[in-house]
Design a protein around this motif. Structure first.
Motif, PDB file in Angstrom:
ATOM      1  N   LEU A 189       0.718  -1.296   0.193  1.00 32.07           N
ATOM      2  CA  LEU A 189      -0.142   0.077   0.038  1.00 32.07           C
ATOM      3  C   LEU A 189       0.843   1.116  -0.075  1.00 32.07           C
ATOM      4  N   GLU A 190       0.238   2.252  -0.773  1.00 33.32           N
ATOM      5  CA  GLU A 190       0.801   3.595  -0.635  1.00 33.32           C
ATOM      6  C   GLU A 190      -0.029   4.778  -0.267  1.00 33.32           C
ATOM      7  N   PRO A 191       0.450   5.804   0.209  1.00 29.33           N
ATOM      8  CA  PRO A 191      -0.403   7.182   0.706  1.00 29.33           C
ATOM      9  C   PRO A 191      -0.896   7.491  -0.642  1.00 29.33           C
ATOM     10  N   SER A 192      -2.177   7.889  -0.625  1.00 31.06           N
ATOM     11  CA  SER A 192      -2.926   8.678  -1.679  1.00 31.06           C
ATOM     12  C   SER A 192      -2.320  10.094  -1.823  1.00 31.06           C
ATOM     13  N   ASN A 193      -2.444  10.967  -2.940  1.00 29.37           N
ATOM     14  CA  ASN A 193      -2.239  12.209  -3.042  1.00 29.37           C
ATOM     15  C   ASN A 193      -3.263  13.071  -2.458  1.00 29.37           C
ATOM     16  N   GLU A 194      -4.059  12.542  -1.440  1.00 25.53           N
ATOM     17  CA  GLU A 194      -5.159  13.558  -0.736  1.00 25.53           C
ATOM     18  C   GLU A 194      -4.803  14.755  -0.127  1.00 25.53           C
ATOM     19  N   ASP A 195      -5.485  15.881  -0.413  1.00 24.89           N
ATOM     20  CA  ASP A 195      -4.865  17.351   0.211  1.00 24.89           C
ATOM     21  C   ASP A 195      -5.238  17.091   1.648  1.00 24.89           C
ATOM     22  N   ALA A 196      -4.343  17.452   2.616  1.00 23.31           N
ATOM     23  CA  ALA A 196      -4.553  17.683   3.994  1.00 23.31           C
ATOM     24  C   ALA A 196      -5.476  18.915   4.147  1.00 23.31           C
ATOM     25  N   ASN A 197      -5.638  19.618   3.376  1.00 24.11           N
ATOM     26  CA  ASN A 197      -6.670  20.843   3.472  1.00 24.11           C
ATOM     27  C   ASN A 197      -8.020  20.691   3.315  1.00 24.11           C
ATOM     28  N   ALA A 198      -8.168  19.232   2.785  1.00 19.30           N
ATOM     29  CA  ALA A 198      -9.606  18.860   2.541  1.00 19.30           C
ATOM     30  C   ALA A 198     -10.210  18.588   3.863  1.00 19.30           C
ATOM     31  N   TYR A 360       5.593   5.580   6.509  1.00 16.06           N
ATOM     32  CA  TYR A 360       5.119   5.296   5.198  1.00 16.06           C
ATOM     33  C   TYR A 360       4.612   6.610   4.459  1.00 16.06           C
ATOM     34  N   GLY A 361       4.338   7.696   5.078  1.00 19.33           N
ATOM     35  CA  GLY A 361       3.561   8.865   4.396  1.00 19.33           C
ATOM     36  C   GLY A 361       2.335   9.221   4.973  1.00 19.33           C
ATOM     37  N   PRO A 362       1.873  10.425   4.759  1.00 18.62           N
ATOM     38  CA  PRO A 362       0.748  11.005   5.215  1.00 18.62           C
ATOM     39  C   PRO A 362      -0.593  10.208   4.961  1.00 18.62           C
ATOM     40  N   SER A 363      -1.619  10.679   6.037  1.00 23.75           N
ATOM     41  CA  SER A 363      -2.851   9.913   5.715  1.00 23.75           C
ATOM     42  C   SER A 363      -3.814  11.020   6.426  1.00 23.75           C
ATOM     43  N   PRO A 364      -4.059  12.115   5.996  1.00 22.86           N
ATOM     44  CA  PRO A 364      -5.101  13.181   6.194  1.00 22.86           C
ATOM     45  C   PRO A 364      -6.306  12.751   6.757  1.00 22.86           C
ATOM     46  N   ARG A 365      -6.909  11.649   5.841  1.00 25.27           N
ATOM     47  CA  ARG A 365      -8.374  11.130   6.196  1.00 25.27           C
ATOM     48  C   ARG A 365      -8.412  10.423   7.601  1.00 25.27           C
ATOM     49  N   SER A 366      -7.100   9.671   7.891  1.00 23.13           N
ATOM     50  CA  SER A 366      -7.216   8.957   9.116  1.00 23.13           C
ATOM     51  C   SER A 366      -7.108   9.759  10.221  1.00 23.13           C
ATOM     52  N   PHE A 367      -6.265  10.737   9.992  1.00 20.95           N
ATOM     53  CA  PHE A 367      -6.147  11.942  11.313  1.00 20.95           C
ATOM     54  C   PHE A 367      -7.424  12.646  11.525  1.00 20.95           C
ATOM     55  N   PHE A 368      -8.406  12.667  10.907  1.00 21.86           N
ATOM     56  CA  PHE A 368      -9.758  13.259  10.846  1.00 21.86           C
ATOM     57  C   PHE A 368     -10.815  12.335  11.240  1.00 21.86           C
ATOM     58  N   VAL A 369     -10.922  11.198  10.729  1.00 20.58           N
ATOM     59  CA  VAL A 369     -11.823  10.213  11.174  1.00 20.58           C
ATOM     60  C   VAL A 369     -11.638   9.612  12.486  1.00 20.58           C
ATOM     61  N   VAL A 370     -10.438   8.997  12.787  1.00 17.11           N
ATOM     62  CA  VAL A 370     -10.265   8.362  13.947  1.00 17.11           C
ATOM     63  C   VAL A 370     -10.252   9.151  15.377  1.00 17.11           C
ATOM     64  N   PRO A 371      -9.945  10.555  15.357  1.00 17.73           N
ATOM     65  CA  PRO A 371     -10.029  11.076  16.456  1.00 17.73           C
ATOM     66  C   PRO A 371     -11.476  11.539  16.655  1.00 17.73           C
ATOM     67  N   LEU A 372     -12.107  11.899  15.535  1.00 18.86           N
ATOM     68  CA  LEU A 372     -13.613  12.208  15.541  1.00 18.86           C
ATOM     69  C   LEU A 372     -14.490  11.217  16.167  1.00 18.86           C
ATOM     70  N   VAL A 373     -14.065  10.013  15.912  1.00 20.54           N
ATOM     71  CA  VAL A 373     -15.174   8.855  16.504  1.00 20.54           C
ATOM     72  C   VAL A 373     -14.486   8.538  17.877  1.00 20.54           C
ATOM     73  N   GLY A 374     -13.031   8.377  18.049  1.00 23.14           N
ATOM     74  CA  GLY A 374     -12.581   8.033  19.452  1.00 23.14           C
ATOM     75  C   GLY A 374     -12.604   8.768  20.401  1.00 23.14           C
ATOM     76  N   SER A 375     -12.650  10.192  20.225  1.00 25.71           N
ATOM     77  CA  SER A 375     -12.783  11.245  21.148  1.00 25.71           C
ATOM     78  C   SER A 375     -14.079  11.753  21.405  1.00 25.71           C
TER      79      SER A 375
END
Length: 394
Positions: A189-198, A360-375
């Motif tokens: 697997l490789e990181p996507s080119n998703e913009d963190a500003n999204a 391995y590289g950035p994952s903006p989606r993960s850093f949005f979804v996981v804390p929103l649910v977890g916290s």
């Protein structure tokens, strides 16, 4: 000799114990690595000292925990103010999907813990103290449900739950990174080119906290607690067993979404700060009043239940979370985050994901979804699941 401490002395000692834990945490990098909270460090040391004094017959300490209960209510009420449906909608389908997956995990943790406890001939409710109460719920939920379960006859519930929560912090940090590494390298697997500003900030309040804002925050917390006592009373009248804070959390949620609906701001920063202060004091008091002598006869079954939970979450995150979140690089990072807060806390989840993405590289989606649910949202769901099991086995 027996020494009884009033509620003021109890809180004063809790402050000292908290700062003792903070000093030790700063001096020992391993404590920071595994995200062990300062109240846990200082509280365990104090509880061990109290155990030694009790065992030798020198001193028997008793504490007035009135203010501990107040601090617990303040903390969980502050959590209720984070449950904004607007934020849930903003998170999109993946947030809802991840919340559903994590809710299934909570239920499975409780099914496993209850089943193993019953196999050992123990009270099934004691099994819950190694399930989603300490693992997804953490030390905060452990300190709330433990005394409640002891109040209905489950001896050792608080000590088992707190010990399990501490185990979970270490285990969640230890296995999250390797699990993600295995998924990423096995599936190339490789990181996507998703913009963190999204993914914007969840809270745009960057103003300086001021006294009027804190007055409003404390007022909102106590209003929610007052309304919550009425809500809890209604549930109790129908024979439903609930922890004391559930009504206040629901009231806070209703207030938050009412203000969102009329587009009026709440002092969420100050509410969060007030809740964290209450958490530190409440958790320290819960830790330092542990009855560690109640753990002796439960050591073997407790270890079996906890290692079963490690296997459960590893298998669940590797096969279920990864698959249903899209079998992508982001899904692998989210799996490591799920391990973190599924056995420890959101801080563990963030630490796991940070370690993975640094390599391995950035994952903006993960850093949005996981804390929103977890916290934010999982605490509501988990409390409901725990309450269901408590009422089934009461």
């Amino acid at each position: 000799m027996e020494i009884s401490l009033n509620m003021y002395l109890s809180v004063a000692i809790a402050v000292f114990v908290y700062y003792l834990g903070e000093i030790i945490r700063r001096k020992m990098p391993v404590m920071q690595k595994y995200c062990i909270p300062s109240p846990v460090i200082g509280g365990v040391i104090f509880a061990v000292l109290a155990l030694i004094l009790r065992s030798t017959g020198l001193v028997f300490l008793t504490f007035d925990t009135t203010l501990q209960t107040v601090m617990m209510m303040l903390f969980f009420t502050s959590v209720g103010f984070t449950a904004s449906f607007k934020l849930l909608k903003k998170g999109g389908v993946q947030v809802v999907l991840f919340l559903i997956i994590c809710s299934v995990l909570c239920a499975l943790q409780d099914v496993v813990s209850v089943g193993i406890a019953s196999g050992f001939g123990l009270n099934p409710l004691l099994g819950l103290c190694t399930g989603s109460i300490p693992l997804v719920g953490g030390h905060g939920t452990s300190g709330a449900f433990g005394p409640m379960l002891e109040g209905i006859g489950v001896t050792g519930a608080t000590a088992v739950a707190i010990a399990s929560a501490t185990f979970g912090l270490v285990a969640g940090s230890a296995i999250g990174g390797p699990l993600a590494r295995s998924l990423i390298e096995r599936h190339h697997l490789e990181p996507s080119n998703e913009d963190a500003n999204a993914y914007g900030s969840l809270d745009n309040e960057d103003r300086i906290a001021e006294v009027p804002h804190f007055v409003a925050a404390i007022s909102a917390l106590f209003v929610a607690m007052g309304l919550g006592s009425i809500i809890s009373g209604i549930f109790t009248s129908f024979g439903v067993t609930l922890p004391a804070y559930i009504g206040s959390m629901l009231a806070a949620c209703l207030i938050r979404n009412f203000f969102d609906g009329i587009k009026k701001p709440l002092p969420t920063n100050e509410i969060d700060i007030s809740g964290n202060v209450a958490l530190y004091l409440y958790l320290t008091m819960a830790m330092m009043t542990l009855k560690l002598w109640e753990l002796v006869d439960l050591a073997v079954p407790m270890l079996v239940m906890l290692f079963a939970q490690v296997i459960l979450i590893a298998v669940f995150c590797y096969f279920i979370v990864f698959r249903f979140m899209g079998k992508s690089y982001d899904a692998a990072v989210m799996a490591s985050g799920c391990v973190g807060f599924g056995m420890g806390a959101t801080a563990n989840a963030m630490a796991n994901m940070k370690t993975v993405t640094n390599k391995y590289g950035p994952s903006p989606r993960s850093f949005f979804v996981v804390p929103l649910v977890g916290s934010l949202f999982i605490d509501f769901v988990n409390s409901g699941i725990i309450t269901f099991f408590v009422n089934v086995f009461t």
